[in-house]
Design a protein around this motif. Structure first.
Motif, mmCIF file in Angstrom:
data_model
loop_
_atom_site.group_PDB
_atom_site.id
_atom_site.type_symbol
_atom_site.label_atom_id
_atom_site.label_comp_id
_atom_site.label_asym_id
_atom_site.label_seq_id
_atom_site.Cartn_x
_atom_site.Cartn_y
_atom_site.Cartn_z
ATOM 1 N N THR A 64 110.873 76.394 97.898
ATOM 2 C CA THR A 64 111.940 77.387 97.865
ATOM 3 C C THR A 64 113.256 76.717 97.476
ATOM 4 O OG1 THR A 64 110.836 78.626 99.596
ATOM 5 C CG2 THR A 64 113.173 79.089 99.262
ATOM 6 N N GLU A 65 114.045 77.416 96.682
ATOM 7 C CA GLU A 65 115.345 76.897 96.261
ATOM 8 C C GLU A 65 116.217 76.590 97.475
ATOM 9 O OE1 GLU A 65 118.247 76.476 92.861
ATOM 10 O OE2 GLU A 65 116.089 76.266 93.203
ATOM 11 N N ALA A 198 116.319 85.627 84.473
ATOM 12 C CA ALA A 198 117.025 85.963 83.234
ATOM 13 C C ALA A 198 118.251 86.836 83.462
ATOM 14 C CB ALA A 198 116.077 86.652 82.253
ATOM 15 N N SER A 199 118.542 87.218 84.707
ATOM 16 C CA SER A 199 119.792 87.947 84.950
ATOM 17 C C SER A 199 120.991 87.082 84.595
ATOM 18 C CB SER A 199 119.869 88.396 86.410
ATOM 19 O OG SER A 199 119.066 89.531 86.639
ATOM 20 N N SER A 200 120.834 85.769 84.724
ATOM 21 C CA SER A 200 121.929 84.846 84.428
ATOM 22 C C SER A 200 122.211 84.759 82.933
ATOM 23 C CB SER A 200 121.621 83.459 84.988
ATOM 24 O OG SER A 200 120.331 83.021 84.629
ATOM 25 N N VAL A 201 121.493 85.519 82.118
ATOM 26 C CA VAL A 201 121.861 85.655 80.707
ATOM 27 C C VAL A 201 123.050 86.596 80.564
ATOM 28 C CG1 VAL A 201 121.090 86.484 78.441
ATOM 29 C CG2 VAL A 201 119.537 85.148 79.874
ATOM 30 N N TRP A 202 123.177 87.565 81.475
ATOM 31 C CA TRP A 202 124.261 88.534 81.307
ATOM 32 C C TRP A 202 125.318 88.493 82.407
ATOM 33 C CZ3 TRP A 202 124.744 93.260 84.227
ATOM 34 C CH2 TRP A 202 123.675 93.581 85.057
ATOM 35 N N PHE A 203 125.097 87.712 83.458
ATOM 36 C CA PHE A 203 126.199 87.440 84.388
ATOM 37 C C PHE A 203 125.927 86.121 85.104
ATOM 38 C CE2 PHE A 203 123.138 89.900 86.805
ATOM 39 C CZ PHE A 203 123.134 89.345 88.075
ATOM 40 N N PRO A 204 126.975 85.313 85.360
ATOM 41 C CA PRO A 204 126.792 84.052 86.074
ATOM 42 C C PRO A 204 126.409 84.338 87.524
ATOM 43 C CG PRO A 204 128.918 84.141 84.938
ATOM 44 C CD PRO A 204 128.378 85.532 84.958
ATOM 45 N N THR A 205 125.395 83.625 88.003
ATOM 46 C CA THR A 205 124.921 83.863 89.363
ATOM 47 C C THR A 205 124.069 82.682 89.805
ATOM 48 O OG1 THR A 205 123.840 85.495 90.793
ATOM 49 C CG2 THR A 205 122.799 85.050 88.658
ATOM 50 N N ILE A 206 123.606 82.724 91.014
ATOM 51 C CA ILE A 206 122.566 81.796 91.447
ATOM 52 C C ILE A 206 121.255 82.539 91.260
ATOM 53 C CG2 ILE A 206 121.654 80.420 93.355
ATOM 54 C CD1 ILE A 206 124.487 80.363 94.523
ATOM 55 N N ASP A 207 120.540 82.214 90.219
ATOM 56 C CA ASP A 207 119.404 83.023 89.777
ATOM 57 C C ASP A 207 118.132 82.567 90.488
ATOM 58 O OD1 ASP A 207 118.232 85.050 88.412
ATOM 59 O OD2 ASP A 207 118.813 84.358 86.415
ATOM 60 N N ALA A 208 118.020 82.934 91.748
ATOM 61 C CA ALA A 208 116.869 82.554 92.562
ATOM 62 C C ALA A 208 116.513 83.737 93.464
ATOM 63 C CB ALA A 208 117.176 81.321 93.405
ATOM 64 N N PRO A 209 115.235 83.894 93.819
ATOM 65 C CA PRO A 209 114.840 85.075 94.595
ATOM 66 C C PRO A 209 115.303 85.054 96.049
ATOM 67 C CG PRO A 209 112.960 83.624 94.233
ATOM 68 C CD PRO A 209 114.080 83.086 93.400
ATOM 69 N N HIS A 254 120.950 92.662 97.554
ATOM 70 C CA HIS A 254 119.659 92.490 96.902
ATOM 71 C C HIS A 254 119.725 91.271 96.003
ATOM 72 C CE1 HIS A 254 120.699 95.083 93.097
ATOM 73 N NE2 HIS A 254 121.786 94.563 93.624
ATOM 74 N N ALA A 255 118.562 90.839 95.512
ATOM 75 C CA ALA A 255 118.480 89.611 94.724
ATOM 76 C C ALA A 255 119.027 89.819 93.320
ATOM 77 C CB ALA A 255 117.033 89.138 94.660
ATOM 78 N N PRO A 256 119.625 88.787 92.722
ATOM 79 C CA PRO A 256 120.189 88.935 91.364
ATOM 80 C C PRO A 256 119.174 89.373 90.319
ATOM 81 C CG PRO A 256 121.069 86.961 92.414
ATOM 82 C CD PRO A 256 120.004 87.494 93.332
ATOM 83 N N TYR A 257 117.896 88.994 90.465
ATOM 84 C CA TYR A 257 116.937 89.388 89.435
ATOM 85 C C TYR A 257 116.687 90.891 89.438
ATOM 86 C CZ TYR A 257 112.899 89.825 92.702
ATOM 87 O OH TYR A 257 112.031 90.213 93.694
ATOM 88 N N VAL A 376 112.709 93.413 101.448
ATOM 89 C CA VAL A 376 112.294 92.066 101.838
ATOM 90 C C VAL A 376 111.758 91.387 100.589
ATOM 91 C CG1 VAL A 376 110.841 90.666 103.341
ATOM 92 C CG2 VAL A 376 111.686 92.893 104.146
ATOM 93 N N THR A 377 112.356 90.259 100.240
ATOM 94 C CA THR A 377 112.047 89.604 98.971
ATOM 95 C C THR A 377 111.338 88.280 99.214
ATOM 96 O OG1 THR A 377 114.091 90.559 98.088
ATOM 97 C CG2 THR A 377 113.057 88.822 96.790
ATOM 98 N N ALA A 378 110.324 88.004 98.420
ATOM 99 C CA ALA A 378 109.668 86.696 98.492
ATOM 100 C C ALA A 378 110.709 85.609 98.275
ATOM 101 C CB ALA A 378 108.574 86.595 97.439
ATOM 102 N N GLU A 379 110.752 84.637 99.173
ATOM 103 C CA GLU A 379 111.814 83.637 99.106
ATOM 104 C C GLU A 379 111.628 82.648 97.955
ATOM 105 O OE1 GLU A 379 111.845 81.447 102.748
ATOM 106 O OE2 GLU A 379 110.284 80.077 102.077
ATOM 107 N N SER A 380 110.448 82.600 97.390
ATOM 108 C CA SER A 380 110.192 81.718 96.251
ATOM 109 C C SER A 380 109.145 82.371 95.380
ATOM 110 C CB SER A 380 109.695 80.354 96.732
ATOM 111 O OG SER A 380 108.403 80.470 97.303
#
Length: 885
Positions: A64-65, A198-209, A254-257, A376-380
């Motif tokens: 996990t990140e 791939a959300s980090s293609v259109w906005f800067p973020t920490i792109d992890a679940p 919610h998660a960035p993705y 509830v999101t899978a952490e990895s």
């Protein structure tokens, strides 16, 4: 995300290790400014320090990140240059250090131009390279200190190198479709696809679940465009320059993705869901204008699904609204963006097409993600099954509720078969898989199919009450958080009181599945039956399997519950009189390959006493010895199965009727003629007319097929009737097909293409050119039509074959995910077939030269040159589209 597994013939930075440095330990003393537009003092980053930060101890262990920074809120302000496929963005990010004090922030930002970064009025120093944005903050912040940074940037998705996978064919993130309006048959639109990173293609973020943030977005577009994003539409303000700014706000994290945008001249069709407190929640469907009247027919079950899943989980639908949008050129099946789900254009179906096939399974899948994946999101990505297996299993739950247990079991068998196909190809791994090479590999038949079947086994073991209370416990304990599979186990253990390590260890942390053989021996003297069970070991694994064995004897049916956890074991049970049948795994819930060595007659008896779809299916498959004349009871079984309440059994019975005796085939044919005209299921009617094409006279077949073509509303039935008609009267079939070319149906046009593939002449070239140039086909229909066009082209003159390249290029520009997957195979097949024809042409030239026939030899040489040109051009094209992404 919804994946469709089909077979058509023709890390996050690597895992964290214990030796990573904390943000505050990075040496910022030698920072060099690389972006002069920031106006800040120049620094030189210590790259070696950063590399040490992301270095891992175990490169094959995808952990996990590590959470260095908590994202709290993300505010986006965006507008677009459609002519350049650019997005102008301003991101205001509220964050804080997770635990360790830090003076830096690391973000994912792919393929962007970073204009400037500020905190308040102060410009910040940053380095941007390798899709990583490294920002030096204005001071050291503790975990109790929030800060707000503002990033101005330009997203240029078409200018970065992209990749893709079998599940998600592109990671471009932000998609401009026909942005200049050059294709009159495709509505210009913009949409996003965030999963996996791939959300980090259109906005800067920490792109992890395992990151969660609230969100708001201001989208400025021409006033003619509709917009869709997560959360509620708070305001929509027209601007003086003819644009409009829509303000969407998502108050729950919610998660960035899962962030999403959809823009285009969509029509919004309104629906609603009534919550238990009586309030109404928006449920809207965004479609192209031509599909406005079909939107509720396509998506109309959604409010019922929301109600059903809310009651089933014990957790009310948690989000502000539920919208669904259909886009063009989508790169996967569908995506569960929070409250704003995207579907590919395969979802476009008119009322007649919906008679053959709807997408309610996909709709249920994406909706259930709003509990399992969004709430509830899978952490990895290693734990992806926590998202996808539940969404997969929701399809079973909905089918069971809406259509009955037979339908649920039937579709579950197809899901299991998808997993077994993958396993048979040598692709097995742990369900929670820490050793993948790329996170995209997680989107496979394990995370989806196998995971869904495992949940069904767990439900069967615990019982419905404990299982669904366990789900409620898991959701409530982890809502708006990220979770791993251990937390799922603990939630079930807390409810049931059972230790479930054995179950999770063998199904989640190990690979493979049971391979079982079953045999039986009746001892009439002791009135006992011995059932011998053996399982093959895989990597030394012995599976523990609680299951039921049903014994039907002269006293009736007795159910025996056993636990089989040895490699081999005999179980002895009392019986009364003759054993009529024994059903191993009576509930048909095991994910296992089972060989059951029992008498054929027991399978026939099983058809009548078994309670599940699989009992009747297996009876039809194994209760008939194909090498011998069927006994009367087996023939009766097939005839009875033609009248079974469940359509898939009737369909299978039609196929098995081919094995009947001549007298029984005549009897079955009379039944099947009636089925072809009256069966409520279009798939059965289509199978019926196909069966009859060599069972009744040509006159009878033509009369029946024409009746169906003239009266049946199902396009799949019409296609099957055309196919049957072509077997006896190809010219009449072609005449009828011509009348149907104007039908506004992707499925019908695909069916016509399949007829023309084998029967079409040069006249039908215009049909293929029109449907491909007009972009009339979508989803699998587009794939089947492309396959048909390829077969058609191989039968035509070299002059027509020379048009193949242009049509394939059009397919490349317009085709959906399935066309993209199989376009190289089609081009390769065309190359091989033309190459084969070249050898024949060379032989013709030699023969003409031998016979001293120069005129024909010259004509053949001209033909050979044309063929060579076709092969050369197609070969170049093939190399371009077959380059590994």
């Amino acid at each position: 995300m919804y994946r469709i597994y089909i077979v058509i013939g023709l890390v996050i930075l690597s895992a964290c290790g214990t030796n990573k440095k904390k943000d505050s330990e990075i040496d910022w003393s030698e920072v060099e400014m690389v972006n002069e537009t920031s106006g800040a003092e120049e620094y030189d980053f210590d790259d070696e320090s950063y590399e040490e930060l992301v270095e891992t101890e175990r490169p094959v262990y995808q952990a996990t990140e590590t959470v260095f920074t908590d994202l709290i809120h993300t505010k986006l302000e965006v507008s677009f240059d459609w002519s350049k496929s650019w997005m102008f963005g301003k991101a205001t990010i509220t964050a804080k250090p997770h635990f360790y004090a830090s003076d830096s922030l690391f973000l994912d930002a792919k393929g962007m131009e970073i204009k400037k970064i500020n905190i308040g009025a102060q410009a910040l120093n940053f380095k941007y390279s390798d899709d990583k944005l490294r920002i030096k903050l204005d001071k050291v912040y503790s975990r109790n200190d929030k800060y707000n940074i503002v990033i101005e940037y330009v997203a240029k998705p078409d200018e970065r190198k992209t990749s893709g996978s079998e599940a998600i064919t592109s990671d471009k993130g932000l998609y401009f479709i026909n942005p200049k309006g050059e294709d009159p048959n495709k509505m210009p639109q913009i949409w996003t696809q965030g999963e996996t990173e791939a959300s980090s293609v259109w906005f800067p973020t920490i792109d992890a679940p395992n990151v969660k943030t609230t969100e708001e977005i201001y989208i400025t577009v021409d006033n003619k465009f509709a917009t869709l994003s997560n959360g509620k539409l708070m305001s929509s303000i027209k601007n003086a320059d003819g644009t409009r700014t829509d303000y969407w706000k998502q108050d729950l994290p919610h998660a960035p993705y899962l962030f999403m945008m959809g823009i285009g001249e969509f029509k919004m069709v309104k629906d609603f869901y009534t919550r238990p407190n009586g309030t109404k929640m928006e449920v809207n469907y965004y479609v192209e204008p031509a599909w406005e009247q079909s939107a509720k027919a396509i998506f109309g079950e959604t409010p019922k699904m929301i109600e059903f899943f809310s009651k089933l989980t014990g957790v009310e639908y948690p989000w502000d609204k539920y919208s669904q949008i259909v886009v063009r050129e989508y790169v996967s099946g569908a995506m569960e963006n929070t409250g704003a789900v995207i579907f590919g254009d395969y979802a476009y179906k008119n009322a007649r097409e919906l008679l053959d096939d709807d997408d309610n399974s996909t709709i249920a899948h994406e909706l259930f993600h709003h509990w399992f994946g969004d709430l509830v999101t899978a952490e990895s990505w290693s734990n992806l099954t926590l998202n996808e297996s539940f969404a997969n299993y929701s399809q079973y739950l909905w089918d069971e509720f809406r259509y009955g247990i037979d339908e649920a079991d039937y579709n579950a068998e197809k899901e299991a078969d998808g997993y077994f196909q993958s396993a048979d190809n040598g692709t097995t791994h742990d369900l929670v898989w820490f050793e993948y090479e790329n996170q995209e590999q997680m989107f496979d038949a394990h995370s989806y199919n196998k995971g869904g079947r495992i949940l069904h086994m767990l439900r069967n073991h615990l019982g419905d009450e404990a299982f669904f209370l366990g789900l409620k416990n898991y959701l409530n304990a982890n809502k708006f958080k990220a979770a791993e599979f251990t937390q799922l186990r603990l939630a079930f253990e807390e409810v049931s009181g059972q230790d479930l390590n054995w179950f999770f260890n063998q199904w989640y942390l190990d690979e493979g599945h049971p391979v079982i053989s079953v045999s039986q021996s009746l001892n009439e003297e002791t009135s006992q039956v011995e059932i011998f069970i053996h399982q093959e070991t895989q990597n030394g694994t012995i599976f523990k399997m609680p299951l039921e064995i049903a014994i039907h004897d002269e006293a009736g049916i007795t159910i025996h519950s056993i636990v089989f956890e040895q490699q081999s074991k005999s179980f002895i049970f009392p019986v009364t009189g003759a054993v009529k049948t024994i059903i191993f795994d009576n509930q048909h819930m095991l994910l296992a390959n089972v060989t059951d060595d029992k008498p054929v007659q027991q399978y026939v008896n099983q058809f009548y006493v078994g309670k599940r779809y699989a009992d009747r299916r297996d009876a039809l498959l194994f209760g008939i010895a194909e090498e011998e004349p069927l006994p009367p009871l087996a023939e009766k079984m097939v005839l009875d199965a033609l009248k079974d309440p469940f359509w898939a059994i009737r369909n299978l019975a039609i196929d098995r009727a081919n094995l009947l005796s001549p007298e029984s085939i005549t009897q079955a044919s009379e039944i099947i003629k009636n089925i072809a005209l009256t069966d409520p299921k279009s798939a059965v009617r289509a199978t019926a007319i196909t069966f009859l094409q060599d069972k009744i006279t040509a006159e009878e077949l033509e009369k029946l097929a024409l009746s169906m073509i003239g009266n049946d509303q199902s396009y799949s039935v019409l296609s099957a009737a055309l196919g049957a008609l072509s077997s006896s009267n190809p010219d009449l079939a072609m005449t009828e097909a011509k009348k149907l070319e104007t039908e506004n149906s992707s499925k019908m046009l695909s069916g016509i293409a399949q007829l023309y593939a084998t029967q079409g002449t040069e006249k039908e070239m215009a049909f293929f050119e029109k449907v491909i140039n007009d972009n009339k086909l979508n989803g699998l229909d587009a794939l089947f039509a492309m396959n048909s066009m390829t077969i058609y082209m191989t039968r035509q003159s070299v002059e027509l074959q020379s048009k193949a390249l242009g049509l394939y290029k059009k397919e490349l520009a317009n085709g959906g995910i399935y066309v993209m997957m199989f376009l190289p195979q089609n081009v390769d097949y065309m190359i091989k077939m033309v190459s084969d024809e070249m050898e024949k042409t060379k032989a013709e030239i030699k023969a003409y030269e031998t016979n001293k026939d120069p005129l024909y030899a010259d004509q053949a040489r001209k033909k050979l040159k044309q063929q060579q040109t076709i092969v050369d051009e197609l070969s170049v094209f093939y190399a371009e589209i077959n380059v590994e992404k």
